[in-house]
Design a protein around this motif. Structure first.
Motif, mmCIF file in Angstrom:
data_model
loop_
_atom_site.group_PDB
_atom_site.id
_atom_site.type_symbol
_atom_site.label_atom_id
_atom_site.label_comp_id
_atom_site.label_asym_id
_atom_site.label_seq_id
_atom_site.Cartn_x
_atom_site.Cartn_y
_atom_site.Cartn_z
ATOM 1 N N ASN A 1 3.536 -12.880 11.046
ATOM 2 C CA ASN A 1 3.264 -11.827 10.071
ATOM 3 C C ASN A 1 4.382 -10.790 10.061
ATOM 4 O O ASN A 1 4.966 -10.465 11.099
ATOM 5 C CB ASN A 1 1.934 -11.148 10.384
ATOM 6 N N THR B 1 5.561 -6.897 8.616
ATOM 7 C CA THR B 1 5.210 -5.586 8.066
ATOM 8 C C THR B 1 6.502 -4.862 7.714
ATOM 9 O O THR B 1 7.349 -4.645 8.578
ATOM 10 C CB THR B 1 4.398 -4.757 9.072
ATOM 11 N N TYR C 1 2.763 -5.767 3.349
ATOM 12 C CA TYR C 1 2.214 -6.624 4.395
ATOM 13 C C TYR C 1 2.358 -8.083 3.974
ATOM 14 O O TYR C 1 1.809 -8.499 2.952
ATOM 15 C CB TYR C 1 0.745 -6.310 4.640
ATOM 16 N N ASP D 1 8.081 -1.467 6.390
ATOM 17 C CA ASP D 1 7.859 -0.037 6.179
ATOM 18 C C ASP D 1 8.918 0.483 5.206
ATOM 19 O O ASP D 1 10.021 0.848 5.598
ATOM 20 C CB ASP D 1 7.927 0.713 7.513
ATOM 21 N N LYS E 1 3.364 7.247 3.080
ATOM 22 C CA LYS E 1 3.659 5.902 3.563
ATOM 23 C C LYS E 1 3.753 4.926 2.412
ATOM 24 O O LYS E 1 3.199 5.158 1.326
ATOM 25 C CB LYS E 1 2.605 5.425 4.565
ATOM 26 N N ILE F 1 3.967 0.615 2.546
ATOM 27 C CA ILE F 1 4.084 -0.537 3.442
ATOM 28 C C ILE F 1 3.750 -1.826 2.695
ATOM 29 O O ILE F 1 2.761 -1.891 1.959
ATOM 30 C CB ILE F 1 3.155 -0.394 4.663
ATOM 31 N N THR G 1 0.831 -1.197 0.000
ATOM 32 C CA THR G 1 0.000 0.000 0.000
ATOM 33 C C THR G 1 0.873 1.256 0.000
ATOM 34 O O THR G 1 2.047 1.222 0.375
ATOM 35 C CB THR G 1 -0.933 0.050 1.231
ATOM 36 N N THR H 1 1.367 -11.553 5.389
ATOM 37 C CA THR H 1 0.539 -12.162 6.427
ATOM 38 C C THR H 1 0.269 -13.617 6.094
ATOM 39 O O THR H 1 0.195 -14.009 4.934
ATOM 40 C CB THR H 1 -0.794 -11.420 6.577
#
Length: 316
Positions: A237, A239, A226, A241, A222, A224, A183, A228
């Motif tokens: 999971n 994340t 993910y 950045d 931002k 990011i 995202t 998962t």
């Protein structure tokens, strides 16, 4: 949700020409000023708000594709990309650390890989709100000079994959494409100076056309990735950045100028103008713009689209 604006844009251009021709013909016929025309020349100042939907062109969404850029603003190669380095080296045990990717996928270290074909593609902005403070100086009842300040917070969504296999009795299974989400977030502030024309002689409802200069301030907020998995109740999971990497060497020495920028463009508008009473006015309009969003690598002019309501209050 996808929207096509080709027909709306064609309608806008055709209507713009036809309606302005009508307005000019009406003005040429007005040779004698009576009491009504004198009142039309009374000047006034109107202020209000705009609320609508905004569809951003996907071109600038490529900033959030995980590649990043070098000091010259050129897109990184796959081997130098931010996402590759994070997945393969930082989280995938490339620096002789723990292979968290293998744990996430529940496979052995050698049974997963991340190739260029796995990188994010076809990133798009989601439909979002556009809000702002809009003003106009009414030269007469049909002619206005406008100044608008509109703002929007945009979200980018895309998908990328990590391929994995399983080994059984010395044989590997067919590759599995494990899909994950990436995202991005962006802010835009638009300052518009333009000309607005009311078409028609109805006391309440008329057509409206406008156009002018658009200055767009953009800021990437931002980015990011993910990763998962439901196999371990979310315990593994990950994340990532990617935006925080721009604060590290060597990116922090040059990245700010590619994450924040000011561009120019032109905006238009076509819609309905409703006079509720001498104090309150409402406009329903389709408002395309042709802008250069000056963030990321190789920014270009692209069409954006908006549709919304504008409310004016007569301060005079």
């Amino acid at each position: 949700m996808r929207f096509s604006f080709n027909k709306l844009q064609q309608l806008f251009l055709i209507s713009f020409v036809l309606l302005f021709n009508i307005s000019f013909a009406q003005e040429n016929d007005s040779l004698i000023e009576d009491e009504t025309s004198v009142k039309q020349k009374q000047k006034s100042f109107h202020a209000g708000v705009y609320v609508g939907a905004y569809w951003a062109n996907k071109s600038s969404a490529s900033l959030f594709d995980g590649y990043g850029f070098d000091e010259f603003g050129v897109r990184n190669t796959f081997a130098n990309s931010l996402l590759y380095n994070q997945i393969v080296n930082v989280y995938g045990g490339g620096y002789n650390g723990v292979d968290l990717i293998a744990q996430l996928l529940n496979v052995d270290h050698k049974d997963w890989y991340f190739n260029e074909q796995d990188m994010p593609t076809n990133l798009r902005y989601t439909t979002t709100f556009l809000v702002g403070l809009n003003t106009r100086f009414q030269v007469d009842k049909k002619t206005n000079i406008t100044f608008n300040i509109n703002a929007s917070k945009l979200i980018v969504n895309g998908k990328f994959t990590i391929s994995s296999t399983t080994t059984s009795n010395g044989f590997q299974s067919q590759p599995i494409q494990n899909q994950f989400t990436i995202t991005g977030g962006e802010q835009r502030l638009m300052m518009q100076l333009g000309y607005q024309k009311i078409i028609g002689n109805n006391k309440k409802l008329n057509f409206m056309l406008e156009g002018g200069l658009n200055v767009i301030f953009s800021k990437a907020q931002k980015n990011i990735a993910y990763l998962t998995s439901s196999s371990f109740n979310g315990a593994n999971n990950i994340t990532i950045d990617l935006m925080s990497i721009y604060n590290q060497q060597p990116y922090n020495t040059y990245s700010p100028k590619y994450l924040i920028g000011a561009g120019i463009g032109a905006f238009g508008g076509i819609g309905l103008h409703l006079t509720i009473n001498p104090k309150y006015t409402v406009q329903l309009l389709y408002s395309p713009s042709y802008d250069r969003i000056s963030i990321g690598y190789n920014p270009k002019f692209r069409m954006q689209n908006g549709f919304g309501l504008r409310f004016y209050y007569n301060l005079s």
